[in-house]
Design an enzyme around this catalytic site. Structure first.
Site, short mmCIF file in Angstrom:
data_model
loop_
_atom_site.label_atom_id
_atom_site.label_comp_id
_atom_site.label_asym_id
_atom_site.label_seq_id
_atom_site.Cartn_x
_atom_site.Cartn_y
_atom_site.Cartn_z
CD GLU A 76 -89.64 20.27 21.75
OE1 GLU A 76 -90.22 20.71 20.75
OE2 GLU A 76 -88.42 20.38 21.92
CG ASN A 118 -87.98 22.20 12.24
OD1 ASN A 118 -88.57 22.88 13.07
ND2 ASN A 118 -88.03 20.88 12.24
CG ASP A 155 -83.77 20.86 8.75
OD1 ASP A 155 -84.99 21.07 8.95
OD2 ASP A 155 -83.12 20.00 9.37
#
Ligand SMILES: *[C@@H]1O[C@H](CO)[C@@H](O)[C@H](O)[C@H]1NC(C)=O
Length: 137
Positions: free
Chosen positions: A52, A64, A66
């Site tokens: 990550e 991201n 969204d």
């Protein structure tokens, strides 16, 4: 001009070092053990953090699709778990607390996410970490 450039570069390098800390896998393992994280999950957590954030405590990923951002060593999402302004989200924290060198908040929040959603909350999990092995430390 040259001296100014050198000073600027040194300033940028040291400023960055003061906020970002790159852990080794063994350092993260020790931090997890210090906080009594379940032994069976240790290898998985190290694997998730590796994929990550490359073990960078200050990592901020995004935006991201969204518009949300991901924070810290476990790349915890600000849509659900933390707030950039004030405290909030399901972990009831400010997202900046996930990007500092103190991993207590990060680990507590990650454990909460795992309890609610399981490791599959992290997209890297299925791809890289289902058979994670402990680093040899
Ligand atoms: C790390 O953060 C926790 C929770 O916010 C706090 O209780 C603890 O004192 C902090 N540790 C250090 C070394 O600052």
């Amino acid at each position: 001009m040259k001296a100014v450039s050198v000073c600027l570069i040194l300033f940028l390098v040291t400023a960055r070092m003061s906020v970002a800390r790159i852990l080794s896998q063994c350092q993260l393992l020790q931090e997890l053990r210090n906080r009594n994280v379940a032994g069976n999950d240790l290898a998985t957590w190290v694997c998730i953090a590796q994929h990550e954030s490359s073990l960078n405590t200050a990592a901020r990923g995004g935006p991201n699709t969204d518009g949300s951002f991901d924070n810290g060593i476990f790349q915890i999402n600000d849509r659900y778990w933390c707030r950039e302004n004030g405290v909030g989200g399901s972990c009831n924290i400010n997202c900046a607390a996930l990007r500092d060198d103190n991993l207590t908040d990060d680990i507590n929040c990650a454990l909460k996410i795992k309890n609610v959603q399981g490791f599959t909350a992290w997209t890297v999990y299925s791809r890289y970490c289902t058979r994670a092995v402990l680093p040899g430390c």
